[in-house]
Design a protein around this motif. Structure first.
Motif, PDB file in Angstrom:
ATOM      1  N   GLN A  99       0.815  -1.216   0.000  1.00  0.00           N
ATOM      2  CA  GLN A  99       0.000   0.000   0.000  1.00  0.00           C
ATOM      3  C   GLN A  99       0.849   1.267   0.000  1.00  0.00           C
ATOM      4  OE1 GLN A  99      -3.241  -0.043  -0.466  1.00  0.00           O
ATOM      5  NE2 GLN A  99      -3.266   2.202  -0.545  1.00  0.00           N
ATOM      6  N   ARG A 100       1.963   1.230   0.720  1.00  0.00           N
ATOM      7  CA  ARG A 100       2.868   2.390   0.731  1.00  0.00           C
ATOM      8  C   ARG A 100       3.404   2.674  -0.670  1.00  0.00           C
ATOM      9  NH1 ARG A 100       5.383   4.532   5.471  1.00  0.00           N
ATOM     10  NH2 ARG A 100       6.592   5.753   3.997  1.00  0.00           N
ATOM     11  N   LEU A 101       3.720   1.619  -1.402  1.00  0.00           N
ATOM     12  CA  LEU A 101       4.241   1.777  -2.756  1.00  0.00           C
ATOM     13  C   LEU A 101       3.177   2.361  -3.686  1.00  0.00           C
ATOM     14  CD1 LEU A 101       6.781   1.283  -4.442  1.00  0.00           C
ATOM     15  CD2 LEU A 101       5.903  -0.995  -4.977  1.00  0.00           C
ATOM     16  N   LYS A 102       1.946   1.863  -3.572  1.00  0.00           N
ATOM     17  CA  LYS A 102       0.854   2.408  -4.384  1.00  0.00           C
ATOM     18  C   LYS A 102       0.634   3.885  -4.079  1.00  0.00           C
ATOM     19  CE  LYS A 102      -1.792  -1.901  -4.858  1.00  0.00           C
ATOM     20  NZ  LYS A 102      -3.048  -2.599  -4.467  1.00  0.00           N
ATOM     21  N   THR A 103       0.634   4.223  -2.792  1.00  0.00           N
ATOM     22  CA  THR A 103       0.417   5.617  -2.382  1.00  0.00           C
ATOM     23  C   THR A 103       1.538   6.515  -2.893  1.00  0.00           C
ATOM     24  OG1 THR A 103      -0.704   4.860  -0.376  1.00  0.00           O
ATOM     25  CG2 THR A 103       0.079   7.135  -0.393  1.00  0.00           C
ATOM     26  N   PHE A 104       2.770   6.040  -2.822  1.00  0.00           N
ATOM     27  CA  PHE A 104       3.928   6.813  -3.269  1.00  0.00           C
ATOM     28  C   PHE A 104       3.836   7.149  -4.753  1.00  0.00           C
ATOM     29  CE2 PHE A 104       8.380   6.739  -4.913  1.00  0.00           C
ATOM     30  CZ  PHE A 104       8.849   7.875  -4.271  1.00  0.00           C
ATOM     31  N   LEU A 105       3.346   6.196  -5.554  1.00  0.00           N
ATOM     32  CA  LEU A 105       3.299   6.389  -7.001  1.00  0.00           C
ATOM     33  C   LEU A 105       1.989   7.010  -7.482  1.00  0.00           C
ATOM     34  CD1 LEU A 105       4.994   3.071  -8.192  1.00  0.00           C
ATOM     35  CD2 LEU A 105       5.933   5.379  -8.332  1.00  0.00           C
ATOM     36  N   THR A 106       1.101   7.313  -6.545  1.00  0.00           N
ATOM     37  CA  THR A 106      -0.153   7.996  -6.907  1.00  0.00           C
ATOM     38  C   THR A 106       0.080   9.505  -6.873  1.00  0.00           C
ATOM     39  OG1 THR A 106      -1.477   6.200  -5.964  1.00  0.00           O
ATOM     40  CG2 THR A 106      -2.571   8.336  -6.300  1.00  0.00           C
ATOM     41  N   VAL A 107       0.107  10.110  -8.051  1.00  0.00           N
ATOM     42  CA  VAL A 107       0.407  11.541  -8.183  1.00  0.00           C
ATOM     43  C   VAL A 107      -0.741  12.223  -8.918  1.00  0.00           C
ATOM     44  CG1 VAL A 107       2.024  13.244  -9.094  1.00  0.00           C
ATOM     45  CG2 VAL A 107       2.882  11.042  -8.277  1.00  0.00           C
ATOM     46  N   PRO A 108      -1.283  13.323  -8.395  1.00  0.00           N
ATOM     47  CA  PRO A 108      -2.383  14.029  -9.071  1.00  0.00           C
ATOM     48  C   PRO A 108      -1.979  14.494 -10.463  1.00  0.00           C
ATOM     49  CG  PRO A 108      -2.098  14.829  -6.817  1.00  0.00           C
ATOM     50  CD  PRO A 108      -0.925  13.948  -7.107  1.00  0.00           C
ATOM     51  N   ALA A 109      -2.923  14.420 -11.392  1.00  0.00           N
ATOM     52  CA  ALA A 109      -2.639  14.833 -12.773  1.00  0.00           C
ATOM     53  C   ALA A 109      -2.314  16.316 -12.874  1.00  0.00           C
ATOM     54  CB  ALA A 109      -3.834  14.497 -13.667  1.00  0.00           C
ATOM     55  N   SER A 110      -2.712  17.079 -11.874  1.00  0.00           N
ATOM     56  CA  SER A 110      -2.485  18.529 -11.894  1.00  0.00           C
ATOM     57  C   SER A 110      -1.132  18.927 -11.306  1.00  0.00           C
ATOM     58  CB  SER A 110      -3.589  19.225 -11.098  1.00  0.00           C
ATOM     59  OG  SER A 110      -3.631  18.740  -9.757  1.00  0.00           O
ATOM     60  N   SER A 111      -0.285  17.943 -10.983  1.00  0.00           N
ATOM     61  CA  SER A 111       1.009  18.250 -10.371  1.00  0.00           C
ATOM     62  C   SER A 111       1.884  19.076 -11.299  1.00  0.00           C
ATOM     63  CB  SER A 111       1.741  16.948 -10.007  1.00  0.00           C
ATOM     64  OG  SER A 111       1.011  16.228  -9.059  1.00  0.00           O
ATOM     65  N   ASP A 112       2.781  19.861 -10.701  1.00  0.00           N
ATOM     66  CA  ASP A 112       3.688  20.740 -11.451  1.00  0.00           C
ATOM     67  C   ASP A 112       4.579  19.918 -12.371  1.00  0.00           C
ATOM     68  OD1 ASP A 112       5.245  22.760 -12.377  1.00  0.00           O
ATOM     69  OD2 ASP A 112       6.212  23.227 -10.464  1.00  0.00           O
ATOM     70  N   GLN A 113       4.612  20.303 -13.653  1.00  0.00           N
ATOM     71  CA  GLN A 113       5.414  19.579 -14.641  1.00  0.00           C
ATOM     72  C   GLN A 113       6.823  20.151 -14.792  1.00  0.00           C
ATOM     73  OE1 GLN A 113       4.037  16.670 -15.034  1.00  0.00           O
ATOM     74  NE2 GLN A 113       3.770  16.645 -17.238  1.00  0.00           N
ATOM     75  N   ASP A 124       9.586  10.650 -12.164  1.00  0.00           N
ATOM     76  CA  ASP A 124      10.727  10.865 -11.267  1.00  0.00           C
ATOM     77  C   ASP A 124      10.742   9.832 -10.145  1.00  0.00           C
ATOM     78  OD1 ASP A 124      11.557  13.075 -12.700  1.00  0.00           O
ATOM     79  OD2 ASP A 124      10.575  14.521 -11.386  1.00  0.00           O
ATOM     80  N   LYS A 125       9.600   9.634  -9.508  1.00  0.00           N
ATOM     81  CA  LYS A 125       9.512   8.709  -8.380  1.00  0.00           C
ATOM     82  C   LYS A 125       9.792   7.274  -8.812  1.00  0.00           C
ATOM     83  CE  LYS A 125       6.348  11.279  -5.363  1.00  0.00           C
ATOM     84  NZ  LYS A 125       5.066  11.214  -4.625  1.00  0.00           N
ATOM     85  N   SER A 126       9.263   6.886  -9.971  1.00  0.00           N
ATOM     86  CA  SER A 126       9.492   5.517 -10.451  1.00  0.00           C
ATOM     87  C   SER A 126      10.969   5.283 -10.750  1.00  0.00           C
ATOM     88  CB  SER A 126       8.643   5.238 -11.691  1.00  0.00           C
ATOM     89  OG  SER A 126       9.060   6.029 -12.791  1.00  0.00           O
ATOM     90  N   LEU A 127      11.639   6.292 -11.301  1.00  0.00           N
ATOM     91  CA  LEU A 127      13.068   6.139 -11.608  1.00  0.00           C
ATOM     92  C   LEU A 127      13.922   6.175 -10.339  1.00  0.00           C
ATOM     93  CD1 LEU A 127      13.340   8.289 -14.846  1.00  0.00           C
ATOM     94  CD2 LEU A 127      13.429   5.804 -14.658  1.00  0.00           C
ATOM     95  N   GLN A 128      13.514   6.950  -9.346  1.00  0.00           N
ATOM     96  CA  GLN A 128      14.214   6.936  -8.057  1.00  0.00           C
ATOM     97  C   GLN A 128      14.128   5.555  -7.416  1.00  0.00           C
ATOM     98  OE1 GLN A 128      12.181  10.183  -6.043  1.00  0.00           O
ATOM     99  NE2 GLN A 128      13.882  11.584  -6.372  1.00  0.00           N
ATOM    100  N   LEU A 129      12.959   4.930  -7.495  1.00  0.00           N
ATOM    101  CA  LEU A 129      12.791   3.572  -6.966  1.00  0.00           C
ATOM    102  C   LEU A 129      13.646   2.576  -7.745  1.00  0.00           C
ATOM    103  CD1 LEU A 129       8.923   3.460  -6.402  1.00  0.00           C
ATOM    104  CD2 LEU A 129      10.670   3.362  -4.620  1.00  0.00           C
ATOM    105  N   LEU A 130      13.612   2.664  -9.064  1.00  0.00           N
ATOM    106  CA  LEU A 130      14.395   1.754  -9.902  1.00  0.00           C
ATOM    107  C   LEU A 130      15.878   1.874  -9.597  1.00  0.00           C
ATOM    108  CD1 LEU A 130      14.736  -0.216 -12.271  1.00  0.00           C
ATOM    109  CD2 LEU A 130      14.681   1.758 -13.815  1.00  0.00           C
ATOM    110  N   LEU A 131      16.361   3.099  -9.473  1.00  0.00           N
ATOM    111  CA  LEU A 131      17.780   3.330  -9.203  1.00  0.00           C
ATOM    112  C   LEU A 131      18.221   2.664  -7.905  1.00  0.00           C
ATOM    113  CD1 LEU A 131      20.483   4.740  -9.836  1.00  0.00           C
ATOM    114  CD2 LEU A 131      19.598   6.760  -8.633  1.00  0.00           C
ATOM    115  N   ARG A 132      17.473   2.881  -6.834  1.00  0.00           N
ATOM    116  CA  ARG A 132      17.866   2.318  -5.536  1.00  0.00           C
ATOM    117  C   ARG A 132      17.664   0.802  -5.490  1.00  0.00           C
ATOM    118  NH1 ARG A 132      21.618   3.967  -3.441  1.00  0.00           N
ATOM    119  NH2 ARG A 132      21.080   3.720  -1.245  1.00  0.00           N
TER     120      ARG A 132
END
Length: 286
Positions: free
Chosen positions: A99-113, A172-180
């Motif tokens: 659940q923590r992983l799902k929450t981390f990767l849930t980003v609002p569509a209106s987020s700053d690009q 960004d978050k998905s690549l940070q996870l992949l890197l670590r």
């Protein structure tokens, strides 16, 4: 003296964690607090896979799973997870991490690009918990359910090259996870061969299934899409991911061949073109 400082820090961290494992009243702390506390122990100095300290931590978590305090909090907190797990005596660590992983990767569509990179500490924490969860399952003689656990991440990584409308913070978050994950999945032990490490082999296989999508995304982004000052640190993340992919999969024949014959020449040509653009603009304005 610098070496002494590193050794002393590592020894202090090992002593502190062992003391915490012995003295903690598990009914008084939540999973949020436990994993947040573990973030203070550096992987390159004390707490990494394959060490005696890591195994002690796995044994401690296994012995106390279901006993941790439930807390009020944001989505993904221990209390919410308690309601979703079949273990009514406490939160399942697997369900908690999922659940923590799902929450981390849930980003609002209106987020700053055009914003800066997300804080990497959350990705660091999640990768630690994923690896601990997989090793916990091995301790119980179970098959690590890494594919199920990492499905939200794999889904995002698979869509990187095809979905141009993915929110920047999500990528960004998905690549940070992949890197670590690529950096921390290996065991630090001379006595255990990598092919005997089920977790490392499974994780590498899963990540290999999305490597082409990730690299196509990195190629597109590094070929002219990075134009803001905040993209300097983002380009560093992209290059770090690319470096880890090469180090991890250099022995895979089709990957190495494609890298040398297609990917590197394209990336080099695009970078040279970008480096030439400012001088061309100056000439036109003159």
């Amino acid at each position: 003296m610098i070496t002494h400082q590193v050794l002393l820090r590592g020894a202090s961290q090992c002593f502190l964690l062992r003391a915490a494992l012995c003295l903690t009243d598990v009914s008084a702390v939540s999973l949020d607090e436990i994993f947040g506390f573990l973030l203070h122990f550096r992987a390159d100095e004390s707490l990494c896979r394959g060490t005696a300290l890591w195994k002690e931590l796995c044994n401690w978590l296994q012995a106390n799973e279901g006993c941790f305090r439930l807390t009020n909090g944001d989505p993904g907190s221990s209390e919410e997870l308690h309601a979703e797990t079949s273990n009514r005596d406490g939160a399942s660590i697997f369900s908690y991490v999922q659940q923590r992983l799902k929450t981390f990767l849930t980003v609002p569509a209106s987020s700053d690009q055009t914003g800066s990179l997300p804080d990497p500490s959350e990705a660091e924490l999640l990768v630690r918990t994923v690896l601990l969860t997989a090793d916990l399952q091995l301790n119980r003689s179970e098959e690590p359910r890494l594919e199920l656990l990492l499905q939200p991440l794999l889904d995002v990584l698979q869509r990187l090259s095809t979905n141009v409308y993915l929110v920047l913070q999500k990528t960004d978050k998905s690549l940070q996870l992949l890197l670590r994950l690529l950096q921390l999945h290996r065991r630090r032990s001379d006595t255990e061969k990598e092919n005997e490490d089920v977790v490392a082999v499974t994780l590498k296989t899963l990540m290999l299934s999305v490597v082409e999508s990730v690299q196509e995304f990195l190629l597109r982004r590094l070929s002219g899409e990075l134009r803001e000052l905040c993209d300097v640190e983002r380009s560093d993340l992209y290059l770090s991911v690319l470096r880890e992919l090469v180090l991890t999969y250099s022995t895979v024949s089709w990957y190495g061949s494609n890298l040398q014959q297609n990917y590197i020449p394209k990336l080099t040509a695009n970078c040279l073109r970008i480096l030439g653009e400012p001088s061309e603009q100056v000439q036109h304005s003159a």
